[in-house]
Design an enzyme around this catalytic site. Structure first.
Site, PDB file in Angstrom:
ATOM      1  CE  LYS A   1      -1.702   1.588   4.117  1.00 48.11           C
ATOM      2  NZ  LYS A   1      -1.647   2.743   4.393  1.00 48.11           N
ATOM      3  CG  ASN A   2       2.138   2.589   3.547  1.00 46.79           C
ATOM      4  OD1 ASN A   2       0.904   3.105   3.241  1.00 46.79           O
ATOM      5  ND2 ASN A   2       2.699   2.578   4.867  1.00 46.79           N
TER       6      ASN A   2
ATOM      7  CB  CYS B   1      -5.459  10.135  11.559  1.00 49.65           C
ATOM      8  SG  CYS B   1      -3.982   9.461  11.888  1.00 49.65           S
TER       9      CYS B   1
ATOM     10  NE  ARG C   1       0.039  10.472  10.727  1.00 49.08           N
ATOM     11  CZ  ARG C   1      -0.116   9.552  10.229  1.00 49.08           C
ATOM     12  NH1 ARG C   1      -1.321   8.907  10.514  1.00 49.08           N
ATOM     13  NH2 ARG C   1       0.221   9.085   9.202  1.00 49.08           N
TER      14      ARG C   1
ATOM     15  CG  ASP D   1       3.033   1.399   9.864  1.00 50.05           C
ATOM     16  OD1 ASP D   1       3.277   1.527   8.458  1.00 50.05           O
ATOM     17  OD2 ASP D   1       2.774   2.201  10.660  1.00 50.05           O
TER      18      ASP D   1
ATOM     19  NE  ARG E   1      -7.433   4.280   5.383  1.00 50.22           N
ATOM     20  CZ  ARG E   1      -6.867   5.700   5.821  1.00 50.22           C
ATOM     21  NH1 ARG E   1      -7.522   6.168   6.941  1.00 50.22           N
ATOM     22  NH2 ARG E   1      -6.101   6.330   5.094  1.00 50.22           N
TER      23      ARG E   1
HETATM   24  C1  EPZ Z   1       3.990   7.051   6.679  1.00 48.29           C
HETATM   25  O1  EPZ Z   1       3.160   7.888   7.079  1.00 48.29           O
HETATM   26  C2  EPZ Z   1       3.230   5.759   6.374  1.00 48.29           C
HETATM   27  N1  EPZ Z   1       2.085   6.225   5.627  1.00 48.29           N
HETATM   28  C3  EPZ Z   1       2.620   5.291   7.742  1.00 48.29           C
HETATM   29  O2  EPZ Z   1       1.854   4.036   7.656  1.00 48.29           O
HETATM   30  C4  EPZ Z   1       3.899   5.177   8.789  1.00 48.29           C
HETATM   31  O3  EPZ Z   1       3.163   4.718   9.880  1.00 48.29           O
HETATM   32  C5  EPZ Z   1       4.568   6.125   8.865  1.00 48.29           C
HETATM   33  O4  EPZ Z   1       5.204   6.441   7.466  1.00 48.29           O
HETATM   34  C6  EPZ Z   1       5.827   5.976   9.874  1.00 48.29           C
HETATM   35  O5  EPZ Z   1       6.693   4.954   9.237  1.00 48.29           O
HETATM   36  C7  EPZ Z   1       2.243   6.095   4.348  1.00 48.29           C
HETATM   37  O6  EPZ Z   1       3.540   5.818   3.922  1.00 48.29           O
HETATM   38  C8  EPZ Z   1       1.132   6.717   3.422  1.00 48.29           C
HETATM   39  P1  EPZ Z   1       5.764  10.201   8.999  1.00 48.29           P
HETATM   40  P2  EPZ Z   1       3.914   9.665   7.476  1.00 48.29           P
HETATM   41  O7  EPZ Z   1       6.072  11.763   8.071  1.00 48.29           O
HETATM   42  O8  EPZ Z   1       4.529   9.847   6.253  1.00 48.29           O
HETATM   43  C9  EPZ Z   1       5.922  13.723  12.275  1.00 48.29           C
HETATM   44  C10 EPZ Z   1       0.140   2.687   7.872  1.00 48.29           C
HETATM   45  O9  EPZ Z   1      -0.425   2.261   8.669  1.00 48.29           O
HETATM   46  N2  EPZ Z   1       6.069  14.529  11.308  1.00 48.29           N
HETATM   47  O10 EPZ Z   1       7.070   9.496   8.811  1.00 48.29           O
HETATM   48  O11 EPZ Z   1       2.465  10.250   7.596  1.00 48.29           O
HETATM   49  C11 EPZ Z   1       4.604  12.749  12.320  1.00 48.29           C
HETATM   50  O12 EPZ Z   1       3.776  13.477  13.174  1.00 48.29           O
HETATM   51  C12 EPZ Z   1       0.346   4.225   7.854  1.00 48.29           C
HETATM   52  O13 EPZ Z   1       0.108   2.323   6.647  1.00 48.29           O
HETATM   53  C13 EPZ Z   1       5.811  15.905  11.449  1.00 48.29           C
HETATM   54  O14 EPZ Z   1       5.887  16.326  12.560  1.00 48.29           O
HETATM   55  O15 EPZ Z   1       4.449   9.505   8.926  1.00 48.29           O
HETATM   56  C14 EPZ Z   1       5.166  11.591  12.912  1.00 48.29           C
HETATM   57  O16 EPZ Z   1       5.379  11.771  14.359  1.00 48.29           O
HETATM   58  C15 EPZ Z   1       0.032   4.724   9.140  1.00 48.29           C
HETATM   59  N3  EPZ Z   1       5.697  16.882  10.604  1.00 48.29           N
HETATM   60  C16 EPZ Z   1       6.813  11.326  12.371  1.00 48.29           C
HETATM   61  O17 EPZ Z   1       6.844  12.891  11.966  1.00 48.29           O
HETATM   62  C17 EPZ Z   1       5.518  16.569   9.055  1.00 48.29           C
HETATM   63  O18 EPZ Z   1       5.524  17.494   8.373  1.00 48.29           O
HETATM   64  C18 EPZ Z   1       6.771  10.406  11.458  1.00 48.29           C
HETATM   65  O19 EPZ Z   1       5.886  10.718  10.555  1.00 48.29           O
HETATM   66  C19 EPZ Z   1       5.693  15.217   8.746  1.00 48.29           C
HETATM   67  C20 EPZ Z   1       5.804  14.289   9.846  1.00 48.29           C
END
Ligand code: EPZ
Length: 419
Positions: free
Chosen positions: A22-23, A117, A122, A306, A398
């Site tokens: 998916k990702n 969410c 996020r 995850d 999803r």
């Molecule tokens: C990706 O989400 C994945 N989604 C998530 O999978 C996964 O859990 C996550 O990476 C972490 O590995 C997809 O790839 C579509 P991040 P993402 O940006 O990119 C903070 C699933 O179950 N952050 O790596 O949204 C954020 O709040 C989903 O398939 C900021 O502060 O996660 C988090 O604490 C759930 N500012 C940390 O960074 C930003 O601009 C890591 O988030 C961006 C992120």
């Protein structure tokens, strides 16, 4: 709406194929916006997040065909609408991945803020800061991101926090920028490597995939290509935990053990007998009760967030006590109250769950909340004595392709029924 009814206690046994990731499929579908000709994506999973992405792309002017063999032919080369509307974005946060490609290809984009969410607020500040450093003019008004740039200009981007989709957004944006972009502290997830490999096939000039430093030499244009999405390591990890928690034995084909090294180590530590070949993983629990394993999530290549909820379920029925620490998201514990209603002995101390293994769980009526929390409830139901009912199954759809069908193939007593 639909719910799942699970009669637990049956060890899982059998062979299934992993679905496509998916990702990986989501960013690659958005990368189609960068191309001057159609993209054909193979091994794409049948998931509601993929359908949502296709709907969003269609809303922007893309055309696509779902081929009989499951591949998707998508032509996003002539977008007529550069807006990603709130009504669609609110259902899938990954819609933020339309921002980088649209801005790079068309010089402007209007993307709804995704909002939070169940697992956390996020924010997308790191996405916006990095795009500004590439020369974009970014405004946030009335819940929308307005981005504008005649042409993005390559720069050095230093992420002060590892972020998967922000890394992906910048890689995609930088492919058409003028000059060289270097991303430091880039996320290293296998899905990012998959996106980079697809972009290179489309004509992008990128190096450093799989490391924390990615270099992108901007080019004038990208073409469509045919690309096969990598296996979904989190789907595979979830089914492996399903076999471990029910003390069964399963084999998963079309998987990639290299992407799951730490998860396989933790499963072996829990007592599972793991054997792997190039594209196959076999887990045999040999009828044993799992041993408790301590987990701390962090960015790839360490233990994936995850898989945290799934291992919380496994530890709930393990032989002693353990701790699970979540370092990525501030609220990825929605499964805890539901597991506790099944008799799990879990207590949350800050961002650490203390698990005390119990002899067995008992079935209960449960409610799914977010994708991976919902998966952990299914795993607990498979192991529990009695019947478990899980409402709001749309959360599972999803990220898990026909989950009840795959579990039935492995001998589970599970049905999807209308509410
Ligand atoms: C990706 O989400 C994945 N989604 C998530 O999978 C996964 O859990 C996550 O990476 C972490 O590995 C997809 O790839 C579509 P991040 P993402 O940006 O990119 C903070 C699933 O179950 N952050 O790596 O949204 C954020 O709040 C989903 O398939 C900021 O502060 O996660 C988090 O604490 C759930 N500012 C940390 O960074 C930003 O601009 C890591 O988030 C961006 C992120």
């Amino acid at each position: 709406m639909y719910k799942l009814i699970i009669k637990g206690g049956q060890p899982l046994n059998g062979v299934i194929n992993a679905a496509g990731s998916k990702n990986s499929a989501l960013p690659i579908l958005f990368a189609s916006i960068l191309a001057d000709s159609p993209l054909t994506l193979k091994n794409t999973p049948f998931l509601s997040d993929v359908s949502t992405t296709l709907r969003l792309l269609m809303d922007m002017g893309s055309e696509f065909v779902l081929e009989a063999d499951g591949s998707i032919f998508v032509d996003s080369s002539k977008l007529s609408n550069l807006v990603a509307d709130y009504q669609l974005v609110k259902t899938m946060r990954a819609s933020i991945l339309s921002l980088g490609p649209t801005l790079a290809k068309y010089g402007e984009a209007k993307i709804s803020l995704p909002g939070g969410c169940a697992i956390g607020s996020r924010p997308v500040n790191l996405h916006l800061k990095a795009l500004s450093e590439l020369g974009a003019d970014i405004k946030v008004e009335n819940g929308y991101i307005y981005a504008q740039a005649d042409r993005l200009v390559g720069a050095t981007i230093d992420f002060d926090q590892v972020t998967v989709t922000a890394t992906e957004n910048i890689i995609m944006a930088a492919t058409l920028a003028k000059g060289v972009t270097t991303i430091n502290n880039a996320a290293q997830e296998p899905e990012i490597t998959d996106l980079i490999r697809c972009l290179i096939k489309m004509g992008a000039k990128i190096s450093g995939e799989g490391t924390s430093t990615i270099t992108i030499n901007g080019v004038e244009q990208l073409s469509g290509t045919t690309y096969e999405v990598c296996p979904d390591r989190i789907e595979v990890g979830t089914y492996l935990v399903a076999a471990a928690i029910t003390r069964g034995k399963i084999t998963i084909k079309k998987s990639d053990p290299k992407d799951l090294r730490v998860v396989l180590e933790k499963l072996a530590e829990s007592g599972a007998n793991i054997s792997t070949s190039k594209n196959t993983i076999t887990l045999d629990m040999e009828g044993k009760k799992p041993k408790s394993v301590n987990i701390k999530t962090s960015a790839y290549p360490n233990f994936p967030t995850d898989m945290q909820a799934q291992f919380t379920a496994l530890n709930s029925v393990a032989d002693s006590s353990s701790t699970i620490t979540e370092t990525i998201f501030e609220n990825r514990f929605m499964h805890i109250p539901e597991l506790s209603r099944m008799g799990a002995d879990l207590s949350l101390e800050g961002n650490t769950v203390v698990c005390r293994g119990v002899k067995s769980l008992t079935g209960a009526k449960l409610m799914a909340t977010d994708l991976r929390a919902s998966a952990s409830l299914v795993l607990a139901g498979l192991a529990a004595k009695g019947t478990t009912t899980i409402d709001r199954v749309y959360h599972l759809d999803r990220g898990y392709e026909t989950i009840e069908e795959k579990l039935k193939l492995l001998g589970a007593n599970i049905e999807r029924v209308q509410d």
